[in-house]
Motif scaffolding. Structure first.
Motif, PDB file in Angstrom:
ATOM      1  N   GLU A 102       0.845  -1.188   0.000  1.00 31.65           N
ATOM      2  CA  GLU A 102       0.000   0.000   0.000  1.00 31.65           C
ATOM      3  C   GLU A 102       0.877   1.233   0.000  1.00 31.65           C
ATOM      4  N   ARG A 103       0.343   2.196  -0.692  1.00 28.47           N
ATOM      5  CA  ARG A 103       1.041   3.468  -0.624  1.00 28.47           C
ATOM      6  C   ARG A 103      -0.001   4.530  -0.328  1.00 28.47           C
ATOM      7  N   ASP A 104       0.192   5.241   0.760  1.00 25.10           N
ATOM      8  CA  ASP A 104      -0.780   6.297   1.070  1.00 25.10           C
ATOM      9  C   ASP A 104      -0.088   7.630   1.343  1.00 25.10           C
ATOM     10  N   LYS A 105       1.191   7.671   1.018  1.00 22.86           N
ATOM     11  CA  LYS A 105       1.915   8.936   1.180  1.00 22.86           C
ATOM     12  C   LYS A 105       2.741   9.173  -0.071  1.00 22.86           C
ATOM     13  N   ARG A 106       2.953  10.433  -0.302  1.00 27.45           N
ATOM     14  CA  ARG A 106       3.755  10.792  -1.468  1.00 27.45           C
ATOM     15  C   ARG A 106       4.740  11.865  -1.065  1.00 27.45           C
ATOM     16  N   ALA A 107       5.940  11.736  -1.574  1.00 24.76           N
ATOM     17  CA  ALA A 107       6.943  12.745  -1.225  1.00 24.76           C
ATOM     18  C   ALA A 107       6.813  13.940  -2.155  1.00 24.76           C
ATOM     19  N   GLU A 108       6.860  15.121  -1.551  1.00 21.08           N
ATOM     20  CA  GLU A 108       6.798  16.346  -2.353  1.00 21.08           C
ATOM     21  C   GLU A 108       7.938  17.256  -1.971  1.00 21.08           C
ATOM     22  N   GLY A 109       8.311  18.061  -2.920  1.00 20.84           N
ATOM     23  CA  GLY A 109       9.365  19.032  -2.613  1.00 20.84           C
ATOM     24  C   GLY A 109      10.744  18.508  -2.917  1.00 20.84           C
ATOM     25  N   TYR A 110      10.878  17.809  -3.993  1.00 19.54           N
ATOM     26  CA  TYR A 110      12.213  17.372  -4.395  1.00 19.54           C
ATOM     27  C   TYR A 110      13.017  18.559  -4.865  1.00 19.54           C
ATOM     28  N   ASN A 111      14.306  18.421  -4.796  1.00 19.66           N
ATOM     29  CA  ASN A 111      15.166  19.501  -5.256  1.00 19.66           C
ATOM     30  C   ASN A 111      15.446  19.419  -6.749  1.00 19.66           C
ATOM     31  N   LEU A 112      15.645  18.236  -7.237  1.00 16.89           N
ATOM     32  CA  LEU A 112      16.128  18.113  -8.609  1.00 16.89           C
ATOM     33  C   LEU A 112      15.021  17.974  -9.638  1.00 16.89           C
TER      34      LEU A 112
ATOM     35  N   ILE B 211      19.004  26.183  -9.231  1.00 19.53           N
ATOM     36  CA  ILE B 211      18.585  25.902  -7.859  1.00 19.53           C
ATOM     37  C   ILE B 211      19.390  26.778  -6.918  1.00 19.53           C
ATOM     38  N   THR B 212      18.689  27.589  -6.148  1.00 18.39           N
ATOM     39  CA  THR B 212      19.383  28.510  -5.248  1.00 18.39           C
ATOM     40  C   THR B 212      19.262  28.110  -3.794  1.00 18.39           C
ATOM     41  N   ALA B 213      18.263  27.265  -3.520  1.00 20.06           N
ATOM     42  CA  ALA B 213      18.100  26.864  -2.128  1.00 20.06           C
ATOM     43  C   ALA B 213      17.756  25.381  -2.089  1.00 20.06           C
ATOM     44  N   LEU B 214      18.068  24.776  -0.972  1.00 16.81           N
ATOM     45  CA  LEU B 214      17.738  23.359  -0.806  1.00 16.81           C
ATOM     46  C   LEU B 214      16.548  23.224   0.127  1.00 16.81           C
ATOM     47  N   ARG B 215      15.780  22.249  -0.110  1.00 17.99           N
ATOM     48  CA  ARG B 215      14.654  21.983   0.780  1.00 17.99           C
ATOM     49  C   ARG B 215      14.592  20.481   1.051  1.00 17.99           C
ATOM     50  N   VAL B 216      13.968  20.147   2.135  1.00 14.39           N
ATOM     51  CA  VAL B 216      13.802  18.730   2.483  1.00 14.39           C
ATOM     52  C   VAL B 216      12.429  18.278   1.993  1.00 14.39           C
ATOM     53  N   PRO B 217      12.390  17.246   1.182  1.00 20.42           N
ATOM     54  CA  PRO B 217      11.072  16.763   0.734  1.00 20.42           C
ATOM     55  C   PRO B 217      10.238  16.319   1.929  1.00 20.42           C
TER      56      PRO B 217
END
Lengths: 224, 441
Positions: free
Chosen positions: B120-130, B143-149
Motif C-alpha cells: 500500500e502506498r498512502d503517502k507521497r513525497a513532495e518538494g524534491y530539489n532536482l 537551484i538557489t536553495a535546498l529543501r527537504v522533501p
C-alpha cells in the motif's frame, strides 16, 4: 434391460451378455475417439489422457480374456466366469445398424463396415484377419497402443502428449462426432431398445470396426 | 462451533456477490489472517478482495469484501518448440504468511510461478530539489536553495509488483504449489514431478519426486495434487490419478521416490466398473489445520484420513452419489474429469466441496450432518439465509427438489475457500464469486 450398475447373475456371466458387449464396445469406441481428438493449440491434459488410456486398456484386457476379441476360436472359449467389470449405465447408442448385409469374409472393403446383427455366429475364418493390407490381429491391438506411444515419444520429448488430446469446450461436439462416426446412430434409451429388438450381434461384431478405427488412429498419428 | 441444521434454513447469509464477468475463476484463496481473499482467473488476472473493517456508521458492511487490488499475473505464451500455447490461466494462488506491511503471494499457471508483492502506498513525497512536481528535471544551475522533501498523504494506492519469477522447471502442467511451514521454501508439482524451491532463488530448484517412467508408454499414473504439512516442514503428501496418497519425508533422502506412508482404500469389488479408476482419481488433497488429518476429494466423495492410518480413511462423505449411475454420460461429456477442490474450516470441524448445478456441499464432522447449498444470484439476496437444496435421485420428485436429470453440468463449483478463523466462505461459480457469512457473526 441392462440394469444400472448391478452385477449380473452368475448364470449370465457364463455367456458374455450381448448387451454388455455392446455397451463395452461403445465405451471402447468413445474412448478411442477421445484419445484421437486433437485440440490444436493448447497442450492437452495429461491426467485425462492417462485415465482414458487406462480405461481403453482395461476394456481391451477384458475383451481379450473374454475371448470376445476376434480370434478364430469357438465362441465359448475363454468365457469362464471371472470377475467381470460391471459397466454402469452406458450411453445407449445403437452402434450397430441391423439392416446392413453380412460382409463377405474375403472382401477387405467390408472390414470397415459395421457388422450387422444378422451375421452368422462364429468368426469368419482366415481371410479378413490374416490378410492383405494393414489388418492387425488381436495380439497387435496391444502393440498398437504401445506403438502409438513409442512413435510419438521418439518424435520429441513431449510429443506423447499430442496423443493425449483434450476435448475442451463444448460437450456437444463429442456427441456429434460419435454420432457421425457410428453412422448417425440414435442416442438415448431409444437406441438400445430399438437394437435389443433385433438379434444381438456376436461379440466379434465389434472387433472389425474397432480395429478399423484403430488403424485409422495409427495412420493419422504416424503421419503427423 | 455452529452446526449446520439440515432441516431448517442454513445459518449462512450475507451473500455478497461479485461478478467477475471477464473470465472464469480458476482459484480462490484466503490469506492466513483472512482479511484478504485472492482469486485467479482463466485470463491470468488476480483480483484481491479486502475485508471491510468494523464500522459503527455502517454496521451492515462489516465483513464485506471489496476489491483491493487487480493485476495481470500471467500472460499467454507460445512454446515454439512444441508449437503449443501456454495458457495464462492461474491454476493456484498461495499466500505467504505476513511478515511486514507488504503482502506476498505465489501465483502459478501451467509452467511458471511468480511471487507477487502487494503493498500500500498512502503517502507521497513532495518538494524534491532536482525535479519539480510534474517530474520534470529542474536545471541544477537555477537551484538557489535546498529543501527537504516532505511526505504528504495521498489516496490509498495498492501496488502489485512481481518480485520473483520461477520458470523453466516444469515440463508438465503445474497443478499445485504449497508454501512450507519454514516460510522459506515451497513446492510446485506437475503431472509427473515435484520441485522444491527457495523463495529467494529463482534459477535453481530441487526435484524431490519424480514418477516419470523411463518409457513413457508405461505411464499409467500421474500426480494430481501435493501439499506440505502445516507444521512439519519436512513432510509433504501427493495424490495420484489412481486414488492413492503418498506421504514423503524429505529427511529420508534427497529424492523422495520412496514414500514413508502410502494411503489407499481397498476397492469395493461389488461396485467395480470401467470407471472405477477414473472416479477414484484424487483431485485435491488438503491437510487439516491441526496437521493430524488430511482430506482427499475424488469424483463422488470426500475422504478424511488419519495420518496414522494408511489402510483406509476414517471418514467418507458422499458428495453426489446420485451421479454414480450417470458415469458413462459424464465420461462422454468429460465431466468425469472435473477436478473439484475441498477445504477445511478453521477448527477442522467442517469440510466443504463443490458439485454441479452451482451446488456446494458442507459436512459437519462432529454432528455428521451435511447440507447442500446453491450459489446463484436468484437465490442469494443480501442478508437472506441460504436455503438447503435437495437432489432427487429417483422416484417421485418432491416439491423444491431438483431431479438429477435437470442438473446443469456446466455450472460446476470447483473452487471453494473457507476463512481461516471465521465462518465466512468464498465460492466460485464459473465467473461469479460468492462470499457467504454465518448469521451467528
Amino acid at each position: 434391460m441392462f440394469a444400472r450398475g448391478l452385477k449380473r447373475k452368475c448364470a449370465e456371466d457364463e455367456e458374455a451378455s450381448p448387451a454388455y458387449s455392446l455397451q463395452r464396445q461403445s465405451l471402447l469406441d468413445m474412448s478411442l475417439v477421445k484419445l484421437q481428438l486433437c485440440h490444436m493449440l493448447v497442450e492437452p491434459n495429461l491426467c485425462r489422457s492417462v485415465l482414458i488410456a487406462n480405461t481403453v486398456r482395461q476394456i481391451q484386457e477384458e475383451m481379450t480374456q473374454d475371448g470376445s476379441w476376434c480370434v478364430p476360436v469357438p465362441q465359448t472359449a475363454g468365457r469362464a466366469s471371472r470377475d467381470r467389470l460391471v459397466s454402469t449405465e452406458i450411453l445407449c447408442r445403437s452402434a450397430r445398424e441391423g439392416a446392413r448385409p453380412a460382409p463377405d469374409p474375403g472382401d477387405p472393403a467390408s472390414e470397415l463396415q459395421v457388422v450387422p446383427a444378422a451375421q452368422a455366429p462364429g468368426v469368419p475364418p482366415g481371410g479378413v484377419w490374416d490378410g492383405d493390407g494393414p489388418r492387425e490381429n488381436r495380439g497387435s491391438f496391444h502393440k498398437s497402443l504401445d506403438q502409438i506411444f513409442e512413435t510419438l515419444e521418439s518424435q520429441s520429448p513431449g510429443a506423447v502428449e499430442e496423443l493425449f488430446s483434450d476435448v475442451d469446450g463444448s460437450y456437444y461436439d463429442l456427441d456429434a462426432v460419435l454420432t457421425g462416426m457410428v453412422g448417425g446412430a440414435k442416442s438415448g434409451q431409444d437406441g438400445l431398445e430399438a437394437f435389443a429388438s433385433t438379434a444381438a450381434p456376436p461379440p466379434s461384431a465389434g472387433c472389425k470396426s474397432d480395429l478399423g478405427e484403430l488403424d485409422h488412429v495409427v495412420e493419422i498419428l504416424v503421419e503427423t | 462451533m455452529t452446526t449446520f441444521r439440515k432441516h431448517s434454513s442454513s445459518s449462512f447469509n450475507f451473500a455478497v456477490n461479485f461478478s467477475l464477468v471477464a473470465d472464469v475463476i480458476s482459484t480462490v484463496e484466503f490469506s492466513h489472517s483472512g482479511d484478504l481473499l485472492a482469486t485467479g482467473d482463466k485470463g491470468g488476472r488476480v483480483v484481491i478482495f479486502q475485508r471491510e473493517q468494523e464500522n459503527k456508521s455502517r454496521p451492515h458492511s462489516r465483513g464485506e469484501y471489496n476489491v483491493y487490488s487487480t493485476f495481470q499475473s500471467h500472460e499467454p505464451e507460445f512454446d515454439y518448440l512444441k508449437s503449443l500455447e501456454i495458457e495464462e490461466k492461474i491454476n493456484k494462488i498461495r499466500w505467504l504468511p505476513q511478515q511486514g506491511a507488504a503482502r506476498f503471494l505465489l501465483s502459478t499457471n501451467d509452467k511458471t510461478i511468480k511471487l507477487w508483492k502487494i503493498s500500500e502506498r498512502d503517502k507521497r513525497a513532495e518538494g524534491y530539489n532536482l525535479k519539480d512536481e510534474d517530474g520534470r528535471l529542474r536545471d541544477p544551475l537555477r537551484i538557489t536553495a535546498l529543501r527537504v522533501p516532505i511526505l504528504k498523504p495521498m489516496d490509498l494506492m495498492v501496488e502489485a509488483s512481481p518480485r520473483r519469477v520461477f520458470a523453466n522447471a516444469h515440463t508438465y502442467h503445474i497443478n499445485s504449489i504449497s508454501v512450507n511451514s519454514d516460510h522459506e521454501t515451497y513446492l510446485s508439482a506437475d503431472d509427473l514431478r515435484i520441485n522444491l524451491w527457495h523463495l529467494e532463488i529463482t534459477d535453481r530448484s530441487f526435484n524431490i519426486v519424480d514418477i516419470k517412467p523411463a518409457n513413457m508408454e508405461e505411464l499409467t499414473e500421474v500426480i494430481t495434487a501435493a501439499e506440505f504439512h502445516p507444521h512439519q516442514c519436512n513432510v509433504l503428501v501427493y495424490s495420484s490419478s489412481k486414488g492413492t496418497i503418498r506421504l514423503c519425508d524429505m529427511r529420508s533422502s534427497a529424492l523422495c521416490d520412496r514414500h514413508s506412508k502410502f494411503f489407499e482404500e481397498p476397492e469395493d469389488p461389488s461396485s467395480r466398473s470401467f470407471f472405477s479408476e477414473i472416479i477414484s482419481s484424487v483431485s485435491d488433497v488438503k491437510f487439516s489445520h491441526s496437521g493430524r488429518y488430511m482430506m482427499t476429494r475424488d469424483y463422488l466423495s470426500v475422504k478424511v484420513w488419519d495420518l496414522n492410518m494408511e489402510s483406509r480413511p476414517v471418514e467418507t462423505h458422499q458428495v453426489h452419489e446420485y451421479l454414480r449411475s450417470k458415469l458413462c454420460s459424464l465420461y462422454e461429456n468429460d465431466c468425469i474429469f472435473d477436478k473439484f477442490e475441498c477445504c477445511w474450516n478453521g477448527s477442522d470441524s467442517a469440510i466443504m466441496t463443490g458439485s454441479y448445478n452451482n451446488f456446494f456441499r458442507m459436512f459437519d464432522r462432529t454432528t455428521w450432518r451435511d447440507v447442500t447449498l446453491e450459489a446463484s444470484r436468484e437465490n442469494s439476496k443480501p442478508r437472506a439465509s441460504l436455503k438447503p437444496r435437495r437432489v432427487c435421485a429417483g422416484g417421485k420428485r418432491k416439491k423444491d427438489e431438483v431431479s438429477v436429470d435437470s442438473l446443469d453440468f456446466s455450472k460446476k463449483i470447483l473452487h471453494t475457500a473457507w476463512h481461516p478463523v471465521e465462518n465466512i466462505i468464498a465460492v466460485a461459480a464459473t465467473n461469479n464469486l460468492y462470499i457467504f457469512q454465518d448469521k451467528a457473526n
